[in-house]
Design a protein around this motif. Structure first.
Motif, short mmCIF file in Angstrom:
data_model
loop_
_atom_site.label_atom_id
_atom_site.label_comp_id
_atom_site.label_asym_id
_atom_site.label_seq_id
_atom_site.Cartn_x
_atom_site.Cartn_y
_atom_site.Cartn_z
N MET A 17 0.27 0.14 -1.66
CA MET A 17 0.17 1.22 -2.87
C MET A 17 1.49 2.37 -2.87
O MET A 17 1.81 2.50 -3.74
N SER A 18 1.80 2.49 -1.50
CA SER A 18 3.15 3.37 -1.75
C SER A 18 4.45 2.75 -2.19
O SER A 18 4.92 3.08 -2.91
N GLY A 19 4.29 1.23 -2.16
CA GLY A 19 5.37 0.56 -2.52
C GLY A 19 5.34 0.24 -4.12
O GLY A 19 6.18 0.36 -4.74
N VAL A 20 4.02 0.21 -4.53
CA VAL A 20 3.50 -0.05 -5.85
C VAL A 20 4.32 1.38 -6.47
O VAL A 20 4.69 1.33 -7.68
N GLU A 21 3.65 2.39 -6.10
CA GLU A 21 4.11 3.72 -6.56
C GLU A 21 5.64 3.96 -6.53
O GLU A 21 6.19 4.22 -7.70
N ALA A 22 6.33 3.97 -5.38
CA ALA A 22 7.55 4.08 -5.36
C ALA A 22 8.47 3.15 -6.16
O ALA A 22 9.57 3.73 -6.63
N ASP A 23 8.08 1.93 -6.15
CA ASP A 23 9.13 0.87 -6.73
C ASP A 23 8.81 0.53 -8.09
O ASP A 23 9.64 -0.19 -8.61
N GLN A 24 7.73 0.91 -8.48
CA GLN A 24 7.05 0.81 -9.70
C GLN A 24 7.36 -0.66 -10.10
O GLN A 24 7.63 -1.49 -10.95
N GLU A 25 6.73 -1.46 -8.96
CA GLU A 25 6.72 -3.02 -9.08
C GLU A 25 4.98 -3.61 -9.12
O GLU A 25 4.31 -3.04 -8.40
N GLU A 26 5.02 -4.49 -9.92
CA GLU A 26 3.89 -5.13 -10.29
C GLU A 26 3.52 -6.20 -9.12
O GLU A 26 4.38 -6.65 -8.36
N ILE A 27 2.26 -6.33 -8.31
CA ILE A 27 1.99 -7.02 -7.44
C ILE A 27 0.70 -8.02 -7.71
O ILE A 27 -0.41 -7.50 -8.14
N VAL A 28 0.87 -9.32 -7.66
CA VAL A 28 0.00 -10.27 -7.83
C VAL A 28 -0.89 -10.79 -6.56
O VAL A 28 -0.02 -10.74 -5.71
N LEU A 29 -2.06 -10.41 -6.56
CA LEU A 29 -3.06 -10.74 -5.36
C LEU A 29 -3.41 -12.06 -5.56
O LEU A 29 -4.07 -12.47 -6.31
N MET A 30 -3.20 -12.84 -4.42
CA MET A 30 -3.57 -14.32 -4.25
C MET A 30 -4.97 -14.63 -3.38
O MET A 30 -4.70 -13.99 -2.13
N ARG A 31 -5.55 -15.45 -3.71
CA ARG A 31 -6.67 -16.03 -2.84
C ARG A 31 -6.78 -17.29 -2.93
O ARG A 31 -6.93 -17.81 -3.98
N ASN A 32 -6.66 -17.96 -1.82
CA ASN A 32 -6.93 -19.49 -1.99
C ASN A 32 -5.67 -20.02 -2.68
O ASN A 32 -5.83 -21.06 -3.84
N HIS A 33 -4.56 -19.58 -2.69
CA HIS A 33 -3.34 -20.06 -3.55
C HIS A 33 -3.49 -19.99 -5.18
O HIS A 33 -2.73 -20.59 -5.86
N LYS A 34 -4.60 -18.87 -5.51
CA LYS A 34 -4.74 -18.73 -6.87
C LYS A 34 -4.57 -17.20 -7.10
O LYS A 34 -5.07 -16.25 -6.38
N PRO A 35 -4.05 -16.91 -8.35
CA PRO A 35 -4.00 -15.38 -8.54
C PRO A 35 -5.30 -14.77 -9.04
O PRO A 35 -5.89 -15.35 -9.61
N VAL A 36 -5.71 -13.73 -8.47
CA VAL A 36 -7.01 -13.08 -8.61
C VAL A 36 -6.96 -11.72 -8.94
O VAL A 36 -7.91 -11.15 -9.66
N ALA A 37 -5.82 -11.00 -8.91
CA ALA A 37 -5.67 -9.81 -9.36
C ALA A 37 -4.34 -9.24 -9.38
O ALA A 37 -3.68 -9.91 -9.03
N ARG A 38 -4.08 -8.15 -10.02
CA ARG A 38 -2.63 -7.49 -10.20
C ARG A 38 -2.96 -5.96 -9.93
O ARG A 38 -3.86 -5.24 -10.56
N LEU A 39 -1.77 -5.66 -8.97
CA LEU A 39 -1.61 -4.04 -9.10
C LEU A 39 -0.60 -3.87 -9.80
O LEU A 39 0.45 -4.16 -9.84
N ILE A 40 -0.73 -2.76 -10.81
CA ILE A 40 0.22 -2.55 -11.71
C ILE A 40 0.35 -0.85 -11.76
O ILE A 40 -0.33 -0.12 -11.60
N PRO A 41 1.67 -0.46 -11.57
CA PRO A 41 1.83 0.89 -11.51
C PRO A 41 1.52 1.71 -12.90
O PRO A 41 1.59 1.22 -13.79
N GLU A 42 1.05 2.93 -12.55
CA GLU A 42 0.62 3.84 -13.70
C GLU A 42 1.99 4.06 -14.37
O GLU A 42 2.97 4.60 -13.90
N PRO A 43 1.87 4.17 -15.75
CA PRO A 43 2.98 4.44 -16.68
C PRO A 43 3.18 5.92 -16.36
O PRO A 43 2.61 6.80 -16.16
N GLN A 44 4.57 6.42 -16.68
CA GLN A 44 4.82 7.63 -16.48
C GLN A 44 4.27 8.54 -17.66
O GLN A 44 4.13 8.10 -18.79
N ALA A 45 3.69 9.69 -17.26
CA ALA A 45 3.08 10.57 -18.31
C ALA A 45 4.12 11.08 -19.34
O ALA A 45 5.30 11.35 -19.07
N GLN A 46 3.69 10.77 -20.80
CA GLN A 46 4.72 11.70 -21.76
C GLN A 46 3.88 12.70 -22.47
O GLN A 46 2.56 12.34 -22.81
#
Length: 91
Positions: A17-46
């Motif tokens: 979670m610290s990496g997602v926040e600091a690097d603003q990088e999307e992470i795909v979570l895999m289970r049994n070699h299949k994508p099951v979810a994504r961690l997406i950083p929150e957009p900057q407030a405007q």
């Protein structure tokens, strides 16, 4: 975009979670070699002016001038300032 297994994420959740926040990088979570979810950083407030600034550049001159006048005339109202407004499409 980085891919991690669900097990890796579970074991290192805080650092992931610290990496997602600091690097603003999307992470795909895999289970049994299949994508099951994504961690997406929150957009900057405007605020409204920042959001409308992007819109302003797409308008013709007459419409842009009318928008600028409306923003200028409403800056000092008792109802609050445009800086207090948030992007209505952000989560």
């Amino acid at each position: 975009m980085k891919t991690l297994t669900v097990t890796e994420v579970a074991r290192n959740f805080s650092s992931v979670m610290s990496g997602v926040e600091a690097d603003q990088e999307e992470i795909v979570l895999m289970r049994n070699h299949k994508p099951v979810a994504r961690l997406i950083p929150e957009p900057q407030a405007q605020n409204a002016l920042e959001f409308l600034g992007d819109l302003y550049r797409t308008l013709d001159d007459e419409t842009a001038d009318a928008l600028a006048e409306a923003v200028h005339s409403s800056k000092n109202t008792k109802r609050g300032s445009l800086n207090e407004l948030r992007n209505p499409w952000a989560f």
